[in-house]
Design an enzyme around this catalytic site. Structure first.
Site, PDB file in Angstrom:
ATOM      1  N   ASP A 258     -39.837  13.660  24.927  1.00  0.00           N
ATOM      2  CA  ASP A 258     -41.143  13.019  24.847  1.00  0.00           C
ATOM      3  C   ASP A 258     -41.060  11.523  25.113  1.00  0.00           C
ATOM      4  O   ASP A 258     -39.969  10.957  25.255  1.00  0.00           O
ATOM      5  CB  ASP A 258     -41.752  13.242  23.457  1.00  0.00           C
ATOM      6  CG  ASP A 258     -42.104  14.691  23.195  1.00  0.00           C
ATOM      7  OD1 ASP A 258     -42.450  15.406  24.160  1.00  0.00           O
ATOM      8  OD2 ASP A 258     -42.022  15.123  22.035  1.00  0.00           O
TER       9      ASP A 258
ATOM     10  N   ARG B 287     -37.319  18.895  27.789  1.00  0.00           N
ATOM     11  CA  ARG B 287     -38.320  17.887  28.154  1.00  0.00           C
ATOM     12  C   ARG B 287     -38.522  16.907  26.992  1.00  0.00           C
ATOM     13  O   ARG B 287     -39.289  17.180  26.074  1.00  0.00           O
ATOM     14  CB  ARG B 287     -39.648  18.564  28.502  1.00  0.00           C
ATOM     15  CG  ARG B 287     -39.581  19.421  29.750  1.00  0.00           C
ATOM     16  CD  ARG B 287     -40.906  20.120  29.982  1.00  0.00           C
ATOM     17  NE  ARG B 287     -40.885  20.966  31.163  1.00  0.00           N
ATOM     18  CZ  ARG B 287     -41.882  21.758  31.536  1.00  0.00           C
ATOM     19  NH1 ARG B 287     -42.977  21.813  30.784  1.00  0.00           N
ATOM     20  NH2 ARG B 287     -41.792  22.492  32.625  1.00  0.00           N
TER      21      ARG B 287
ATOM     22  N   ARG C  14     -38.434  15.519  14.889  1.00  0.00           N
ATOM     23  CA  ARG C  14     -39.041  14.326  14.287  1.00  0.00           C
ATOM     24  C   ARG C  14     -39.840  14.683  13.032  1.00  0.00           C
ATOM     25  O   ARG C  14     -39.874  13.911  12.066  1.00  0.00           O
ATOM     26  CB  ARG C  14     -39.914  13.623  15.313  1.00  0.00           C
ATOM     27  CG  ARG C  14     -39.112  12.970  16.433  1.00  0.00           C
ATOM     28  CD  ARG C  14     -39.974  12.611  17.624  1.00  0.00           C
ATOM     29  NE  ARG C  14     -41.028  11.695  17.254  1.00  0.00           N
ATOM     30  CZ  ARG C  14     -42.069  11.418  18.045  1.00  0.00           C
ATOM     31  NH1 ARG C  14     -42.178  12.012  19.238  1.00  0.00           N
ATOM     32  NH2 ARG C  14     -42.985  10.571  17.649  1.00  0.00           N
TER      33      ARG C  14
END
Length: 267
Positions: free
Chosen positions: A56, A54, A201
């Site tokens: 973002d 999934r 990230r």
């Protein structure tokens, strides 16, 4: 799944800039909604598309893998071409093929590879502003490599998880992590079986910090060992992140982004 139901897998490429991530949202447009509507048009009935990862808001994909169940028979070409006629220009199926009933896009995955793209030069780019993160200061790629190697193997990655992360454990295993320069671009590639929310990230943001230290590897080890999100760097922007490839056991015969061919046999 009933005997008359078929399970189909597909590889999806998308630019995530305009979407609130993969998952359906009540308040904004999602990639899942767009993909499901397009496939439903070809199938002639509603479908639920299950993804491998999934992504973002703002995150892109070259090799997102999905599966869906259908009661109709279509060729691989029909699934791809038909769905793509109903998808916006920033989302496209690259491959489709019938798979066994035991295949699951998420649970059957053995490895997920992400890449993060940094444009490292003095002038910003007009064309790459939504596809790469621009950093004008010099980046020491060798220092980033030394720091990245600290993360290899199984660790508690609590320092790199977001406060919204709902995983029961922060223990993950990184199989490989590479940092390389290609002209003005710096790429980070990371492969693991699973990730925490914002993990990649947050790793990128921390690498950009510790590469400035006298001992980058030591600084990264201290962050990792702290288990404290506040000890790590800022979360790197989503526009530089790509779900690059999802790997499965060969028996499932799922195409990789490099091998996606429209007319590849599905059976």
């Amino acid at each position: 799944m009933s005997p008359a139901t078929r399970r189909v897998a597909a590889v999806v490429e998308y630019d995530g800039t305009a979407y609130a991530g993969w998952q359906s949202q009540s308040h904004s447009s999602s990639i899942q909604d767009m993909v499901q509507q397009a496939i439903a048009f070809v199938a002639g009935h509603p479908v639920e598309a299950v993804c491998a990862g999934r992504t973002d808001t703002g995150v892109h994909a070259l090799g997102q893998v999905i599966h869906f169940d259908t009661s109709v028979e279509r060729t691989a070409r029909a699934w791809v071409l038909g769905a793509n006629t109903r998808l916006p220009p920033d989302i496209a199926l690259q491959w489709a093929g019938e798979v066994g009933s035991g295949f699951h896009a998420r649970h059957s995955a053995i490895r997920r590879t992400y890449r993060y793209c940094i444009l490292n030069r003095s002038a910003r780019s007009a064309l790459q502003r939504l596809r790469a993160v621009w950093i004008h200061r010099p980046i020491d790629v060798q220092a980033m490599r030394r720091a990245a190697e600290v993360l290899l193997g199984e660790h508690d990655f609590s320092a790199f998880r977001s406060k919204e992360c709902q995983s029961k454990t922060a223990v993950r295993s990184i199989e490989s992590i590479r940092v390389r320069r290609d002209g003005d671009y710096v790429w980070l590639e990371i492969s693991a079986n699973a990730y925490l929310h914002h993990m990649v990230r947050n790793i990128v943001g921390t690498l950009l910090d510790v590469q400035l230290e006298a001992d980058p590897a030591g600084a990264m080890a201290a962050v990792l060992g702290s288990g404290d999100r506040h000890a790590a760097g800022a979360t790197a922007p989503s526009c530089g992140l790509y779900l690059w490839q999802v790997d499965y056991h060969a028996e499932h015969r799922i195409a990789t982004p490099e091998s996606c061919l429209l007319l590849r046999p599905s059976g």
